[in-house]
Design an enzyme around this catalytic site. Sequence first.
Site, PDB file in Angstrom:
ATOM      1  N   SER A  50       0.825  -1.201   0.000  1.00 51.93           N
ATOM      2  CA  SER A  50       0.000   0.000   0.000  1.00 51.93           C
ATOM      3  C   SER A  50       0.860   1.252   0.000  1.00 51.93           C
ATOM      4  O   SER A  50       1.968   1.260   0.561  1.00 51.93           O
ATOM      5  CB  SER A  50      -0.858  -0.021   1.262  1.00 51.93           C
ATOM      6  OG  SER A  50      -1.389   1.247   1.523  1.00 51.93           O
ATOM      7  N   TYR A  99      -1.677  -0.849  10.625  1.00 55.23           N
ATOM      8  CA  TYR A  99      -1.926  -1.405   9.289  1.00 55.23           C
ATOM      9  C   TYR A  99      -0.674  -1.232   8.410  1.00 55.23           C
ATOM     10  O   TYR A  99      -0.214  -2.173   7.757  1.00 55.23           O
ATOM     11  CB  TYR A  99      -3.133  -0.686   8.665  1.00 55.23           C
ATOM     12  CG  TYR A  99      -3.359  -1.009   7.217  1.00 55.23           C
ATOM     13  CD1 TYR A  99      -3.917  -2.225   6.843  1.00 55.23           C
ATOM     14  CD2 TYR A  99      -3.036  -0.092   6.205  1.00 55.23           C
ATOM     15  CE1 TYR A  99      -4.134  -2.526   5.502  1.00 55.23           C
ATOM     16  CE2 TYR A  99      -3.246  -0.386   4.868  1.00 55.23           C
ATOM     17  CZ  TYR A  99      -3.799  -1.599   4.527  1.00 55.23           C
ATOM     18  OH  TYR A  99      -4.011  -1.889   3.199  1.00 55.23           O
ATOM     19  N   LYS A 148       2.164  -3.940   6.472  1.00 48.71           N
ATOM     20  CA  LYS A 148       2.626  -3.877   5.084  1.00 48.71           C
ATOM     21  C   LYS A 148       4.167  -3.809   5.043  1.00 48.71           C
ATOM     22  O   LYS A 148       4.805  -4.506   4.249  1.00 48.71           O
ATOM     23  CB  LYS A 148       2.015  -2.670   4.356  1.00 48.71           C
ATOM     24  CG  LYS A 148       0.508  -2.746   4.182  1.00 48.71           C
ATOM     25  CD  LYS A 148       0.071  -3.977   3.410  1.00 48.71           C
ATOM     26  CE  LYS A 148      -1.432  -4.085   3.231  1.00 48.71           C
ATOM     27  NZ  LYS A 148      -1.878  -5.420   2.824  1.00 48.71           N
TER      28      LYS A 148
HETATM   29  P1  NAD Z   1     -11.140  -6.982   1.350  1.00 42.69           P
HETATM   30  O1  NAD Z   1     -11.324  -7.048   2.812  1.00 42.69           O
HETATM   31  O2  NAD Z   1     -12.312  -6.626   0.496  1.00 42.69           O
HETATM   32  O3  NAD Z   1     -10.548  -8.385   0.828  1.00 42.69           O
HETATM   33  C1  NAD Z   1      -9.737  -9.207   1.618  1.00 42.69           C
HETATM   34  C2  NAD Z   1     -10.334 -10.613   1.570  1.00 42.69           C
HETATM   35  O4  NAD Z   1      -9.512 -11.504   2.343  1.00 42.69           O
HETATM   36  C3  NAD Z   1     -11.765 -10.690   2.156  1.00 42.69           C
HETATM   37  O5  NAD Z   1     -12.611 -11.321   1.220  1.00 42.69           O
HETATM   38  C4  NAD Z   1     -11.584 -11.529   3.422  1.00 42.69           C
HETATM   39  O6  NAD Z   1     -12.744 -12.310   3.704  1.00 42.69           O
HETATM   40  C5  NAD Z   1     -10.364 -12.379   3.070  1.00 42.69           C
HETATM   41  N1  NAD Z   1      -9.612 -12.875   4.248  1.00 42.69           N
HETATM   42  C6  NAD Z   1      -9.193 -12.166   5.310  1.00 42.69           C
HETATM   43  N2  NAD Z   1      -8.562 -12.964   6.183  1.00 42.69           N
HETATM   44  C7  NAD Z   1      -8.564 -14.198   5.652  1.00 42.69           C
HETATM   45  C8  NAD Z   1      -8.070 -15.469   6.086  1.00 42.69           C
HETATM   46  N3  NAD Z   1      -7.451 -15.616   7.254  1.00 42.69           N
HETATM   47  N4  NAD Z   1      -8.246 -16.552   5.292  1.00 42.69           N
HETATM   48  C9  NAD Z   1      -8.885 -16.414   4.103  1.00 42.69           C
HETATM   49  N5  NAD Z   1      -9.377 -15.252   3.654  1.00 42.69           N
HETATM   50  C10 NAD Z   1      -9.229 -14.154   4.413  1.00 42.69           C
HETATM   51  O7  NAD Z   1      -9.916  -5.991   1.077  1.00 42.69           O
HETATM   52  P2  NAD Z   1      -9.438  -5.311  -0.277  1.00 42.69           P
HETATM   53  O8  NAD Z   1      -9.777  -3.879  -0.201  1.00 42.69           O
HETATM   54  O9  NAD Z   1      -9.845  -6.097  -1.444  1.00 42.69           O
HETATM   55  O10 NAD Z   1      -7.866  -5.406  -0.074  1.00 42.69           O
HETATM   56  C11 NAD Z   1      -7.095  -6.502  -0.533  1.00 42.69           C
HETATM   57  C12 NAD Z   1      -5.652  -6.284  -0.149  1.00 42.69           C
HETATM   58  O11 NAD Z   1      -5.180  -5.059  -0.685  1.00 42.69           O
HETATM   59  C13 NAD Z   1      -5.401  -6.210   1.358  1.00 42.69           C
HETATM   60  O12 NAD Z   1      -4.168  -6.829   1.653  1.00 42.69           O
HETATM   61  C14 NAD Z   1      -5.317  -4.731   1.619  1.00 42.69           C
HETATM   62  O13 NAD Z   1      -4.550  -4.449   2.745  1.00 42.69           O
HETATM   63  C15 NAD Z   1      -4.623  -4.265   0.352  1.00 42.69           C
HETATM   64  N6  NAD Z   1      -4.866  -2.853   0.059  1.00 42.69           N
HETATM   65  C16 NAD Z   1      -6.139  -2.383  -0.044  1.00 42.69           C
HETATM   66  C17 NAD Z   1      -6.371  -1.029  -0.326  1.00 42.69           C
HETATM   67  C18 NAD Z   1      -7.763  -0.479  -0.380  1.00 42.69           C
HETATM   68  O14 NAD Z   1      -7.916   0.732  -0.294  1.00 42.69           O
HETATM   69  N7  NAD Z   1      -8.802  -1.280  -0.566  1.00 42.69           N
HETATM   70  C19 NAD Z   1      -5.268  -0.186  -0.514  1.00 42.69           C
HETATM   71  C20 NAD Z   1      -3.983  -0.694  -0.421  1.00 42.69           C
HETATM   72  C21 NAD Z   1      -3.799  -2.039  -0.143  1.00 42.69           C
HETATM   73  C1  WQD Z   2      -8.710   9.869   1.360  1.00 40.36           C
HETATM   74  C2  WQD Z   2      -8.893  11.346   1.681  1.00 40.36           C
HETATM   75  C3  WQD Z   2      -9.096  11.808   4.031  1.00 40.36           C
HETATM   76  C4  WQD Z   2     -12.900   9.773   4.672  1.00 40.36           C
HETATM   77  C5  WQD Z   2      -6.014   4.698   3.364  1.00 40.36           C
HETATM   78  C6  WQD Z   2      -4.831   3.781   3.603  1.00 40.36           C
HETATM   79  C7  WQD Z   2      -4.359   3.207   2.276  1.00 40.36           C
HETATM   80  C8  WQD Z   2      -5.512   2.538   1.560  1.00 40.36           C
HETATM   81  C9  WQD Z   2      -6.649   3.471   1.380  1.00 40.36           C
HETATM   82  C10 WQD Z   2      -5.673   0.300   2.399  1.00 40.36           C
HETATM   83  C11 WQD Z   2      -8.076  11.820   2.886  1.00 40.36           C
HETATM   84  C12 WQD Z   2     -10.373  12.157   3.304  1.00 40.36           C
HETATM   85  C13 WQD Z   2     -11.756  10.287   4.102  1.00 40.36           C
HETATM   86  C14 WQD Z   2     -13.914  10.674   5.115  1.00 40.36           C
HETATM   87  C15 WQD Z   2     -12.561  12.512   4.356  1.00 40.36           C
HETATM   88  N1  WQD Z   2      -6.045   1.455   2.337  1.00 40.36           N
HETATM   89  N2  WQD Z   2     -11.588  11.628   3.946  1.00 40.36           N
HETATM   90  N3  WQD Z   2     -13.699  12.010   4.925  1.00 40.36           N
HETATM   91  O1  WQD Z   2      -6.261   7.715   4.029  1.00 40.36           O
HETATM   92  O2  WQD Z   2      -5.500   8.053   1.637  1.00 40.36           O
HETATM   93  O3  WQD Z   2      -5.583   5.788   2.555  1.00 40.36           O
HETATM   94  O4  WQD Z   2      -7.025   3.984   2.674  1.00 40.36           O
HETATM   95  O5  WQD Z   2      -6.242  -0.669   2.709  1.00 40.36           O
HETATM   96  O6  WQD Z   2      -3.371   2.303   2.509  1.00 40.36           O
HETATM   97  O7  WQD Z   2      -3.784   4.508   4.177  1.00 40.36           O
HETATM   98  O8  WQD Z   2      -7.711   6.953   2.086  1.00 40.36           O
HETATM   99  O9  WQD Z   2     -10.078   7.126   1.493  1.00 40.36           O
HETATM  100  O10 WQD Z   2      -9.435   7.100   3.929  1.00 40.36           O
HETATM  101  O11 WQD Z   2      -8.919   9.098   2.558  1.00 40.36           O
HETATM  102  O12 WQD Z   2     -12.409  13.731   4.220  1.00 40.36           O
HETATM  103  O13 WQD Z   2     -14.953  10.262   5.652  1.00 40.36           O
HETATM  104  O14 WQD Z   2     -10.270  11.558   2.033  1.00 40.36           O
HETATM  105  O15 WQD Z   2      -8.815  12.739   5.027  1.00 40.36           O
HETATM  106  O16 WQD Z   2      -7.645  13.114   2.601  1.00 40.36           O
HETATM  107  P1  WQD Z   2      -6.216   7.235   2.656  1.00 40.36           P
HETATM  108  P2  WQD Z   2      -9.106   7.502   2.541  1.00 40.36           P
END
Ligand code: NAD
Ligand code: WQD
Length: 328
Positions: free
Chosen positions: A109, A133, A137
């Site tokens: 991330s 979190y 990572k």
């Molecule tokens: P999500 O929660 O929608 O998907 C994760 C999936 O993993 C879920 O379906 C959950 O049921 C499954 N899971 C969790 N623990 C498990 C276990 N022990 N065994 C089997 N399955 C399990 O999340 P997402 O948004 O799709 O994110 C996927 C990956 O990307 C994560 O590693 C997250 O940290 C990373 N990521 C997400 C974002 C974001 O903004 N969505 C940003 C950066 C990184």
């Molecule tokens: C975006 C912008 C907030 C909610 C985080 C994690 C990243 C990834 C995505 C991983 C910021 C503003 C937000 C609200 C707001 N996650 N905001 N009101 O913080 O960039 O990233 O989530 O699983 O790793 O760090 O994303 O969507 O939370 O925020 O004003 O209710 O929106 O302050 O400027 P962020 P975000």
Amino acid sequence: MSRNILVTGGAGYIGSHTVLQLLLGGYKAVVVDNLDNSSETSINRVRELAGKHGSNLIFHQMDLRDKPALEKLFASQTFDAVIHFAGLKAVGEKVMAAHGCKKLVFSSSATVYGWPKVVPCTEEFPICAMNPYGQTKLFIEEMCRDIYKSDSEWKIILLRYFNPVGAHSSGYIGEDPRGIPNNLMPFVQQVAVGRRPELTVFGTDYGTKDGTGVRDYIHVVDLADGHIAALSKLSDPSIGCEVYNLGTGKGTSVLEMVAAFEKASGKEIPIVKAGRRPGDAEIVYASTEKAERELNWKAKYGIDEMCQDQWNWASKNPYGYGSPEPTK
Ligand code: NAD
Ligand code: WQD
């Protein structure tokens, strides 16, 4: 024979979109998910959207920490690579190695860039953890580098996602967070469908164009395609453990994103201005050069398409996968 990919967390938001792109790209996908944060409906819908490729999707409801079950799965077939979305430390890399599968794509991330001193963020920037979190990572990235150092047969790609938003253009799969959404766009979407009265904007005094935080929003389908590009890269003999940003290279403020969503949906999003959210950075966006050059991948969609597709999903599924079955 088509390549067989194990996708952990494949029922989730990013996983489901990636599984669909894999199937459409002619891969076989075996999904392992315990459905802790997702619903099997997403798997069923991906299968439908994949049409004739749908039969190449196999789903196992299984916890990744269940080592005997994982062992059994690996013993039953050969996997060409693993895409690990389940966000756990237990990568199961011992099980992978024991079965001769040493190709891994891991979801990292942009949070590892913390509060960057300058933008765009390149992959060489120093990395740090702003919260637990981010710590996971950092830790898993480090573990992956160590695995490669100790055994150079491994090929590992760490993908640093920026801010994934939007949904598949069918509006049939999308993000469905449990409880109160933490992230901006799921929150905006819930305001638009009337589930929440207003959006709280965290911080209006940043040194940005309109005072609100700037991020690099990326369409989830572009992100999914980035994984297909990463899988191809894993076949490159020169690759070891490499990191790539997946972003668009463009910064968008909170207010700009809200305006784009209002335009796409025709709904007004009432806002309340509030103080900064602790730990938030001011401006974060990606340098996309390395991914463009080495993965031959570039995001195609802009914020208007992201918002249109997010709204299409939201309006058809106001309560996510818990909504009544939408008409296609
Ligand atoms: P999500 O929660 O929608 O998907 C994760 C999936 O993993 C879920 O379906 C959950 O049921 C499954 N899971 C969790 N623990 C498990 C276990 N022990 N065994 C089997 N399955 C399990 O999340 P997402 O948004 O799709 O994110 C996927 C990956 O990307 C994560 O590693 C997250 O940290 C990373 N990521 C997400 C974002 C974001 O903004 N969505 C940003 C950066 C990184
Ligand atoms: C975006 C912008 C907030 C909610 C985080 C994690 C990243 C990834 C995505 C991983 C910021 C503003 C937000 C609200 C707001 N996650 N905001 N009101 O913080 O960039 O990233 O989530 O699983 O790793 O760090 O994303 O969507 O939370 O925020 O004003 O209710 O929106 O302050 O400027 P962020 P975000």
